[in-house]
Design a protein around this motif. Structure first.
Motif, PDB file in Angstrom:
ATOM      1  N   ILE A  22      32.372 -11.181  69.882  1.00  0.00           N
ATOM      2  CA  ILE A  22      31.328 -10.744  70.748  1.00  0.00           C
ATOM      3  C   ILE A  22      31.936 -10.941  72.464  1.00  0.00           C
ATOM      4  O   ILE A  22      32.473 -11.835  72.637  1.00  0.00           O
ATOM      5  CB  ILE A  22      30.136 -11.630  70.672  1.00  0.00           C
ATOM      6  CG1 ILE A  22      29.473 -11.903  69.243  1.00  0.00           C
ATOM      7  CG2 ILE A  22      29.030 -10.999  71.769  1.00  0.00           C
ATOM      8  CD1 ILE A  22      29.025 -10.541  68.700  1.00  0.00           C
ATOM      9  N   CYS A  23      31.889  -9.884  73.221  1.00  0.00           N
ATOM     10  CA  CYS A  23      32.186  -9.935  74.335  1.00  0.00           C
ATOM     11  C   CYS A  23      30.962 -10.606  75.450  1.00  0.00           C
ATOM     12  O   CYS A  23      30.166 -10.615  74.749  1.00  0.00           O
ATOM     13  CB  CYS A  23      32.433  -8.670  75.009  1.00  0.00           C
ATOM     14  SG  CYS A  23      31.381  -7.356  74.948  1.00  0.00           S
ATOM     15  N   LEU A  24      31.123 -10.971  76.415  1.00  0.00           N
ATOM     16  CA  LEU A  24      30.074 -11.376  77.312  1.00  0.00           C
ATOM     17  C   LEU A  24      29.412 -10.380  77.942  1.00  0.00           C
ATOM     18  O   LEU A  24      29.742  -9.213  78.335  1.00  0.00           O
ATOM     19  CB  LEU A  24      30.700 -12.002  78.462  1.00  0.00           C
ATOM     20  CG  LEU A  24      31.644 -13.613  78.195  1.00  0.00           C
ATOM     21  CD1 LEU A  24      32.202 -14.127  79.316  1.00  0.00           C
ATOM     22  CD2 LEU A  24      30.481 -14.456  77.441  1.00  0.00           C
ATOM     23  N   ILE A  25      28.097 -10.505  77.486  1.00  0.00           N
ATOM     24  CA  ILE A  25      26.993  -9.413  78.005  1.00  0.00           C
ATOM     25  C   ILE A  25      25.955 -10.130  79.189  1.00  0.00           C
ATOM     26  O   ILE A  25      25.833 -10.931  78.968  1.00  0.00           O
ATOM     27  CB  ILE A  25      26.071  -9.043  76.834  1.00  0.00           C
ATOM     28  CG1 ILE A  25      26.769  -8.534  75.591  1.00  0.00           C
ATOM     29  CG2 ILE A  25      25.020  -8.188  77.174  1.00  0.00           C
ATOM     30  CD1 ILE A  25      27.292  -7.153  75.832  1.00  0.00           C
ATOM     31  N   ASP A  26      25.916  -9.156  80.118  1.00  0.00           N
ATOM     32  CA  ASP A  26      25.375  -9.833  81.240  1.00  0.00           C
ATOM     33  C   ASP A  26      23.882  -9.672  81.156  1.00  0.00           C
ATOM     34  O   ASP A  26      23.018 -10.442  81.643  1.00  0.00           O
ATOM     35  CB  ASP A  26      25.682  -9.397  82.615  1.00  0.00           C
ATOM     36  CG  ASP A  26      25.318  -7.602  82.771  1.00  0.00           C
ATOM     37  OD1 ASP A  26      25.168  -7.241  81.811  1.00  0.00           O
ATOM     38  OD2 ASP A  26      25.817  -7.156  83.780  1.00  0.00           O
ATOM     39  N   ARG A  27      23.266  -8.490  80.385  1.00  0.00           N
ATOM     40  CA  ARG A  27      21.854  -8.471  80.310  1.00  0.00           C
ATOM     41  C   ARG A  27      21.787  -7.882  79.073  1.00  0.00           C
ATOM     42  O   ARG A  27      22.409  -6.886  78.427  1.00  0.00           O
ATOM     43  CB  ARG A  27      21.416  -7.820  81.594  1.00  0.00           C
ATOM     44  CG  ARG A  27      20.086  -7.710  81.523  1.00  0.00           C
ATOM     45  CD  ARG A  27      19.129  -7.241  82.807  1.00  0.00           C
ATOM     46  NE  ARG A  27      17.851  -7.162  82.791  1.00  0.00           N
ATOM     47  CZ  ARG A  27      16.968  -6.900  83.911  1.00  0.00           C
ATOM     48  NH1 ARG A  27      17.825  -6.854  85.211  1.00  0.00           N
ATOM     49  NH2 ARG A  27      15.878  -6.904  83.907  1.00  0.00           N
ATOM     50  N   ILE A  28      20.352  -7.990  78.268  1.00  0.00           N
ATOM     51  CA  ILE A  28      20.176  -7.247  77.052  1.00  0.00           C
ATOM     52  C   ILE A  28      18.574  -6.576  77.419  1.00  0.00           C
ATOM     53  O   ILE A  28      17.642  -7.256  78.200  1.00  0.00           O
ATOM     54  CB  ILE A  28      19.883  -8.171  75.788  1.00  0.00           C
ATOM     55  CG1 ILE A  28      21.186  -9.056  75.372  1.00  0.00           C
ATOM     56  CG2 ILE A  28      19.118  -7.340  74.922  1.00  0.00           C
ATOM     57  CD1 ILE A  28      20.989  -9.710  74.255  1.00  0.00           C
ATOM     58  N   PHE A  29      18.616  -5.233  77.262  1.00  0.00           N
ATOM     59  CA  PHE A  29      17.435  -4.455  77.564  1.00  0.00           C
ATOM     60  C   PHE A  29      16.936  -3.988  76.300  1.00  0.00           C
ATOM     61  O   PHE A  29      17.910  -3.603  75.458  1.00  0.00           O
ATOM     62  CB  PHE A  29      17.953  -3.143  78.688  1.00  0.00           C
ATOM     63  CG  PHE A  29      18.314  -3.595  79.773  1.00  0.00           C
ATOM     64  CD1 PHE A  29      17.343  -3.721  80.901  1.00  0.00           C
ATOM     65  CD2 PHE A  29      19.502  -3.703  80.141  1.00  0.00           C
ATOM     66  CE1 PHE A  29      17.896  -3.894  82.047  1.00  0.00           C
ATOM     67  CE2 PHE A  29      19.975  -4.207  81.385  1.00  0.00           C
ATOM     68  CZ  PHE A  29      19.330  -4.124  82.437  1.00  0.00           C
ATOM     69  N   THR A  30      15.779  -4.007  76.037  1.00  0.00           N
ATOM     70  CA  THR A  30      15.199  -3.253  74.863  1.00  0.00           C
ATOM     71  C   THR A  30      14.096  -2.550  75.361  1.00  0.00           C
ATOM     72  O   THR A  30      13.386  -2.602  76.113  1.00  0.00           O
ATOM     73  CB  THR A  30      14.439  -4.418  74.123  1.00  0.00           C
ATOM     74  OG1 THR A  30      13.566  -5.206  74.409  1.00  0.00           O
ATOM     75  CG2 THR A  30      15.664  -5.462  73.454  1.00  0.00           C
TER      76      THR A  30
END
Length: 891
Positions: free
Chosen positions: A665-673
């Motif tokens: 997994i790479c670093l994600i700054d934000r999850i939008f759904t």
């Protein structure tokens, strides 16, 4: 006519009430808390208790109601739940020693954000009081949980007249029970979005001066006994200082006592955490099932294997605030891995932790003078477990486990184990929770107390001995020595023998069947006994307070240790969850890729029954597989695949192992759904409006480091409008800042599959199904390539839609597909042919024809298949089942 004069008691009540006009005043009178006038009317209605009146015979009687002080917590909780504040007014002097009216004072004000009583709190959730304000070009937030001493603050830039959405997202994420806002926020249209975001919570508007930066700075410096706030890292954070100062002012005005357990304020940066707004939190069911709002069926129900209340609060905070710092994430993962590799030590640690009470709330309650003897016993039990916990943790290398980062660990452990020894020596194991009735201090702890106890015990033995002696002296067989609160100790003799009592007996009372007497000697001993009991209770309370004061001196150590224990509990809980659910340690990469091999949904895999969970693999990056368009019928599992990818990323950045065979997994700054919406009728918003608001939030705030989950956008409007919007959004996300954003896009608009030919980083996938004679079986497998069929009519049949409707729908679809675009132009669908008469067949050993799996004319076969638990059949049971099916078809 002269004005009616109040009694001294009512004058006292009214003067106190005037100081606390926005509260319901609990006015202590003996064993009850009384309420009067409007307070009584309001409280009686909410609490469903009798409303009476004082001075009933007056022309204008005063409404009154009351509750027993021993049961007050229950009633206070109900008032708080109904949005009221309660001022607790106690008798602050001994009624027996008072000259005239007993002195009374408000000792604390209980509000939704100012609760210390454990019975009124959710043990696995923080009870935050939160303040917001903006200062020039910044906006700040401060939150305090007075029950744990946690005091934190953050500040963000304010680039326009609008209050920063990121700060409002954080405020909602913290789920405060009470919010403090400057008075001008109440009616100003500029702050409407603040009020809307926090609607449904108790909002208290304070005068603007309470938020004045310089006054707030001085208040904080005085509280923490520092010359400046540089040591806390907030000296140059004016909006944070303003909000934190307002919080301290509110605490001072409501608690009316020292708050030594609030020993620091900790700033934090919102950019240090993966952002996931409240809507996405609900969509992904992180903390609650979206249907029932229960914990069951949520991510936390799977990951929370903590055994302490402190750990329960911490895992909740970790899930809502995943990290974006690779080093910190890997430190957590390494700790979980080491715990999983030493299951025998892990079991010993868990066993120790099970005996640890809520140190945070115990320490806080005791330090504010509200702890009783049982709280001290719970504290002792918890502190006695520290040496055993540290002994096991010393075997680990991970810094998060062995306590190498815990400041003054050895000194703290020594001081706290010494405190445990003090409590053990002083407090009785069977101590009562009431502090002024004795029976809380051990024999042998205080020579002075032991002497008083001896006098009291000798006095009681004197009474027993005297009764025996008096019987012998007087020859009165009915003579007994008794006690009541009116006469104290007395001699009771039956009526028949009363004439024979000695002359030195003094008659005190005549009853129908007995006479009661006292003697001078008995009164002297009685005085000794009662004085000894009174002295004992007073001395025991004094000794208890001295022990409690020693605890207060160590409050900071207790709270620091509590937070360390909470972290250990959270990490062991993640290790237990990983071991039980067959999770793997994810790799954190720098290649901007999300690679999940045979990933599973952590919640769905535990809930499905009767079938095997089908894992799926996902490869996403910023080079070739950036935007995946996923097609397939409803119920096939598109939404599950989307959610499980988001949850896997979130779990990894929380520091948890993940449900997969392998994951990088790479670093994600934000999850939008955007995964479905309900009409928000109270706000006048339709499903489509909510869809578009969520979509706007995504396209306006996503970056190349974000992860976007889109499930069926555009379906709330006409087909062509919806398809056009979906197409445009997909193109926008692909082209965003010439870099694009990692996106999973589930859709029924099969036209979107053409984007793979037009955009280099868009790839088509579909959820595979198997067709059998116009019926489908869901295979739940994600495969490459798009599909041009929705199977909507087949799904309708599976859902139980009547055959007549299914036939009509197929007929309309056939006409539209052949160019007759309006259903009204189509002829009526043909009636179904009657089923052919079944010919009588002779039994055969085998039938060369293919049996139809979904034969409509055999409901018995359907019923058999529906009730079969294939996953749990043995091979022999499966063969017998097939043979039984065959016989039904052939007969």
């Amino acid at each position: 006519m002269s004005e009616k004069k109040n009694t001294p008691m009512m004058e006292q009540y009214l003067s106190i009430k005037e100081e606390y006009p926005d509260t319901i005043l609990f006015y202590r009178m003996g064993d009850f808390y009384e309420m009067f006038s409007k307070d009584a009317e309001e409280a009686a209605s909410i609490l469903e208790i009798a409303l009476t009146s004082r001075n009933k015979n007056d022309a204008d009687p005063i409404p009154m109601c009351g509750v027993p002080f021993r049961a007050a917590d229950t009633y206070i909780a109900k008032l708080i739940e109904n949005g009221r504040k309660v001022a607790v007014c106690e008798q602050v002097e001994d009624a027996a020693a008072a000259k005239g009216l007993v002195k009374r004072e408000v000792v604390r004000v209980i509000t939704p954000g100012m609760i210390l009583n454990e019975s009124l709190l959710d043990k696995t959730s923080n009870n935050y009081l939160l303040a917001l304000n903006s200062v020039r070009d910044t906006a700040g937030l401060a939150c305090l949980d007075i029950s744990t001493g946690s005091f934190r603050t953050c500040q963000v830039p304010k680039n326009s007249s609008q209050f920063p959405p990121s700060l409002l997202d954080e405020a909602v994420k913290l789920d405060p029970k009470e919010v403090l806002l400057p008075a001008h926020f109440e009616g100003d249209p500029q702050y409407r979005q603040v009020r809307q975001a926090l609607s449904g919570r108790q909002i208290t508007y304070l005068p603007k001066m309470e938020f004045h930066v310089e006054d707030a700075r001085e208040r904080l410096a005085q509280k923490f006994k520092t010359r400046s706030l540089e040591g806390f890292g907030i000296e140059e954070m004016p909006a944070s200082i303003s909000a934190a100062g307002a919080v301290l002012s509110y605490v001072r005005d409501t608690q009316l006592t020292d708050t030594l357990h609030i020993f620091q304020i900790t700033p934090y940066d919102l950019s240090s955490y993966l952002k996931i707004d409240d809507r996405s939190c609900r969509n992904l069911e992180l903390l609650a099932n979206i249907q029932t709002l229960d914990k069951k069926g949520s991510l936390i129900s799977v990951l929370d294997r903590t055994v302490t209340a402190m750990g329960g609060r911490m895992i909740k905070n970790w899930i809502r605030h995943p990290l974006v710092d690779r080093k910190k994430i890997e430190e957590r993962l390494d700790a979980v891995e080491e715990l999983m590799g030493a299951s025998h030590i892990l079991a010993l640690i868990v066993n120790h932790l099970k005996s640890v009470y809520d140190l945070e709330r115990l320490g806080s309650r005791i330090s504010m003078g509200q702890g009783n003897a049982r709280d001290l016993l719970a504290l002792r039990t918890s502190l006695e477990k520290l040496p055993g916990i540290f002994k096991e943790l010393a075997l680990f290398k991970a810094p998060l486990l062995n306590g190498t980062g815990l400041e003054d660990r050895d000194r703290m452990t020594e001081e706290l184990t010494g405190l445990a020894r003090l409590i053990k020596a002083a407090i009785r194991e069977d101590a009562v929770h009431v502090l002024n009735e004795g029976n809380i201090i051990n024999d042998g702890y205080s020579p002075e107390l032991d002497e008083i106890l001896a006098i009291s015990r000798d006095g009681r033995s004197w009474i027993a001995k005297t009764e025996s002696q008096e019987k012998k002296k007087t020859g009165l067989s009915s003579l007994k020595i008794k006690y009541n609160k009116v006469f104290g100790y007395f001699i009771e003799v039956s009526k028949a023998q009363s004439a024979s009592v000695p002359d030195h007996y003094i008659r005190k009372q005549t009853l129908v069947n007995a006479e009661r007497f006292i003697t001078q000697d008995m009164k002297e001993v009685e005085s000794t006994i009662l004085n000894a009991q009174e002295k004992r209770s007073a001395l025991e309370y004094q000794i208890f307070c001295s022990v409690r004061d020693e605890v207060v001196k160590k409050a900071v150590f207790i709270l620091k240790m509590a937070r360390f224990i909470a972290r250990i509990d959270t990490l062991q809980g993640l290790a237990v969850a990983a071991a039980e659910n067959n999770y793997v340690k994810p790799e954190i990469n720098d290649s901007q890729a999300v690679s999940i091999e045979e990933g599973r949904h952590p919640v769905v895999e535990k809930l499905i029954k009767g079938e095997r969970y089908v894992p799926n693999s996902i490869e996403m990056d910023n080079e070739t597989n950036q935007l995946l368009i996923i097609t397939g019928p409803n119920m096939a599992g598109k939404s599950t695949v989307l959610r499980q990818v988001a949850l896997t990323v979130l779990m990894a950045q929380t520091g948890s192992f993940v449900p997969a065979k392998k994951a990088s997994i790479c670093l994600i700054d934000r999850i939008f759904t955007r995964v479905g919406a309900l009409d928000n009728l109270s706000s006048g918003q339709s499903t489509f409006m909510v869809e578009m608001e969520e979509t706007a939030n995504i396209v306006n705030n996503a970056t190349e480091n974000s992860l976007v989950i889109l499930d069926e956008i555009g379906r709330g409007t006409s087909t062509y409008d919806g398809m056009s919007i979906a197409w445009a959004v997909a193109e926008f996300l692909h082209d965003l800042d010439d870099k694009g954003v990692k996106t999973l896009f589930a859709t029924h608009y099969h036209e979107l599959t053409r984007l793979e030919e037009l955009k280099p980083r868009i790839k088509n996938f579909n959820i595979a199904v198997k067709e059998f004679n116009d019926n489908i079986v869901f295979l739940r497998r994600l495969v490459k390539g798009g599909t041009n069929k929705s199977y909507g009519i087949q799904v309708a049949r599976l859902a139980g839609v009547p055959d007549a409707i299914v036939r009509c729908a197929k007929h309309v679809l056939s006409g539209i597909e052949t160019g007759n675009t309006h259903p009204a132009d189509l002829p009526a669908p043909p009636e179904p042919s009657p089923p052919p008469k079944r010919k009588t067949r002779k039994k055969r050993v085998s039938d060369p024809g293919q049996m139809e799996l979904f034969e409509h004319g055999n409901p018995d076969l359907k019923e058999m298949l529906a009730g079969a638990d294939i996953s749990n059949m043995t091979p022999l049971q499966a063969l017998n089942f097939l043979n039984e099916m065959k016989q039904k078809v052939l007969n």
